[in-house]
Enzyme design. Structure first.
Site, PDB file in Angstrom:
ATOM      1  N   ASP A 125       0.814  -1.218   0.000  1.00 24.42           N
ATOM      2  CA  ASP A 125       0.000   0.000   0.000  1.00 24.42           C
ATOM      3  C   ASP A 125       0.841   1.258   0.000  1.00 24.42           C
ATOM      4  O   ASP A 125       0.382   2.309  -0.432  1.00 24.42           O
ATOM      5  CB  ASP A 125      -0.952  -0.010   1.204  1.00 24.42           C
ATOM      6  CG  ASP A 125      -2.044  -1.036   0.970  1.00 24.42           C
ATOM      7  OD1 ASP A 125      -1.764  -2.236   1.139  1.00 24.42           O
ATOM      8  OD2 ASP A 125      -3.146  -0.639   0.552  1.00 24.42           O
TER       9      ASP A 125
ATOM     10  N   ASN B 231       1.814  -3.052   4.192  1.00 27.10           N
ATOM     11  CA  ASN B 231       0.858  -3.912   3.470  1.00 27.10           C
ATOM     12  C   ASN B 231      -0.088  -4.512   4.502  1.00 27.10           C
ATOM     13  O   ASN B 231       0.035  -4.284   5.710  1.00 27.10           O
ATOM     14  CB  ASN B 231       1.597  -4.994   2.677  1.00 27.10           C
ATOM     15  CG  ASN B 231       0.655  -5.744   1.737  1.00 27.10           C
ATOM     16  OD1 ASN B 231      -0.119  -5.141   1.009  1.00 27.10           O
ATOM     17  ND2 ASN B 231       0.673  -7.070   1.777  1.00 27.10           N
TER      18      ASN B 231
HETATM   19  O1  MRU Z   1      -7.477  -3.444   2.976  1.00 30.22           O
HETATM   20  P1  MRU Z   1      -7.213  -3.855   1.558  1.00 30.22           P
HETATM   21  O2  MRU Z   1      -7.947  -5.063   1.133  1.00 30.22           O
HETATM   22  O3  MRU Z   1      -7.409  -2.690   0.595  1.00 30.22           O
HETATM   23  O4  MRU Z   1      -5.663  -4.197   1.543  1.00 30.22           O
HETATM   24  C1  MRU Z   1      -5.071  -4.563   0.339  1.00 30.22           C
HETATM   25  C2  MRU Z   1      -3.636  -4.908   0.453  1.00 30.22           C
HETATM   26  O5  MRU Z   1      -3.065  -4.879   1.507  1.00 30.22           O
HETATM   27  C3  MRU Z   1      -2.935  -5.234  -0.829  1.00 30.22           C
HETATM   28  O6  MRU Z   1      -1.909  -6.138  -0.610  1.00 30.22           O
HETATM   29  C4  MRU Z   1      -2.343  -3.947  -1.422  1.00 30.22           C
HETATM   30  O7  MRU Z   1      -3.291  -2.925  -1.484  1.00 30.22           O
HETATM   31  C5  MRU Z   1      -1.768  -4.174  -2.770  1.00 30.22           C
HETATM   32  S1  MRU Z   1      -2.975  -4.469  -3.999  1.00 30.22           S
HETATM   33  C6  MRU Z   1      -2.173  -4.707  -5.462  1.00 30.22           C
END
Ligand code: MRU
Length: 357
Positions: A244, A254
């Site tokens: 993220d 992440n």
């Molecule tokens: O809370 P989320 O489902 O949005 O979290 C998503 C993640 O942690 C993913 O690994 C990250 O956003 C990368 S997506 C290519």
């Protein structure tokens, strides 16, 4: 023939109906519901509630979203338009704090307004639409390129472990961490994938296991506390995760639990790779300690996804949505322009110099 989940667009613009169209990911895998979002509140809620989620998909949704909101601003005066645009931008930007793709996409959209302030409002709106479409098209190319670099780190028959969902559902196609897996599938690599279920919101079980299984990948679902067992058994040759936000020193935020996987991978000498489009790399954030970690409501831990509440009433809950993996646990950060390695303070700068897509 039945439509597979991979045949759906994660995020789409229906300009004729002035709607942002997404698959409601909170309903997957049992129900595939396509929803139209029109108002600022609907778009904000969809991002906050994880109906659309995953850093790149959030960025694309915000780009389409701010275009649709800009379209609703009825004025010919640039200053009035820009003031309202910025208000809506800040509102969407407040929906989730950790994935930098959200502010990255919104800032790119704002730049379109600023750079074209001499044009008519109608022209600016048209340019905003073009930019949002471009952000989506770029995401597909970027993920494909990450897939090629990621695949260069793997060999036929490898076991791969992944956490959360950095798949097609988190992007516009291919995913980031799953891109090498999809390319490997096309090229006969026969990978075996372990998908962590990813408590508390189960993105690994509901989304990753679902999309990989639908594509025909050999995928095994495991609970989060089983990653040490599969690594100790020698079943995992590499870990691939998404992220993220990457800080300038290579620390990575992440999904919660990622740093546990990285620590276990280090113990068993399994290389731990993070896949990150450059839109996820934030050179303005010096280290992982400077990344804002989203805290989410208690009920996601105590009740959500259970048939009935599974914790005592009144119990204290800690529910951070992300964690930070220290850069020394990361074997490489796979971007669309190549693979960055230690020392990340240098290699990430080099990656930006290679920008060419
Ligand atoms: O809370 P989320 O489902 O949005 O979290 C998503 C993640 O942690 C993913 O690994 C990250 O956003 C990368 S997506 C290519």
């Amino acid at each position: 023939m039945n439509k597979s989940i991979l045949d759906y667009e994660t995020v789409e613009l229906d300009d004729e109906n002035s709607a942002l169209v997404i698959i409601d990911q909170t309903k997957l895998p049992t129900m595939t519901e396509v929803v139209n979002l029109k108002s600022a509140e609907e778009i904000w809620d969809a991002i906050y509630l994880l109906k659309v989620r995953g850093a790149p998909a959030i960025g694309v949704a915000a780009a389409f979203g701010i275009y649709l909101l800009a379209k609703q601003i009825m004025t010919e005066d640039y200053d009035v338009f820009y003031k309202e645009f910025c208000k809506q931008k800040e509102y969407l930007n407040s929906s989730r704090p950790t994935a930098v793709n959200l502010s990255w996409a919104l800032n790119r959209m704002e730049q379109v307004c600023v750079a074209n302030r001499d044009k008519t409002i109608a022209e600016i709106k048209e340019l905003l639409k073009k930019e949002a479409v471009l952000i989506k098209e770029e995401d597909i190319k970027v993920c494909k390129s990450i897939g090629e670099y990621g695949l260069s780190l793997l060999k036929k028959g490898d076991g791969i472990l992944t956490h959360c969902n950095a798949g097609q559902l988190a992007t516009c196609k291919y995913g980031t961490a799953t891109a090498p897996i999809y390319l490997g599938l096309e090229r006969g690599y026969n990978f075996h994938v372990f998908a962590d279920e990813t408590r508390p919101l189960l993105q690994g079980a509901r989304l990753t296991a679902y999309e990989l299984h639908s594509a025909g990948v050999d995928v095994t679902l495991i609970c989060d506390n089983m990653s040490a067992t599969v690594m100790r058994n020698g079943w995992v040759n590499a870990v691939f995760v998404g992220c993220d936000r990457v800080a300038a020193n290579g620390d990575v935020a992440n999904k919660i639990g990622t740093s546990v996987v990285a620590t276990v991978a280090k113990r068993y000498n399994v290389p731990f790779y993070v896949c990150a489009p450059t839109s996820t790399i934030d050179m303005n954030t010096p280290t992982g300690a400077d990344i804002t970690i989203e805290q989410r409501p208690d009920h996601e831990v105590t009740e959500m996804w259970y048939k009935e509440r599974m914790a005592p009433e009144g119990i204290k809950v800690f529910n951070p949505a992300f964690d930070v993996t220290d850069h020394d646990l990361i074997a490489g950060i796979v971007t669309e322009y190549g693979i960055a390695r230690e020392p990340y303070t240098e290699s990430l700068k080099e990656i930006f110099k290679n920008k060419r897509l």
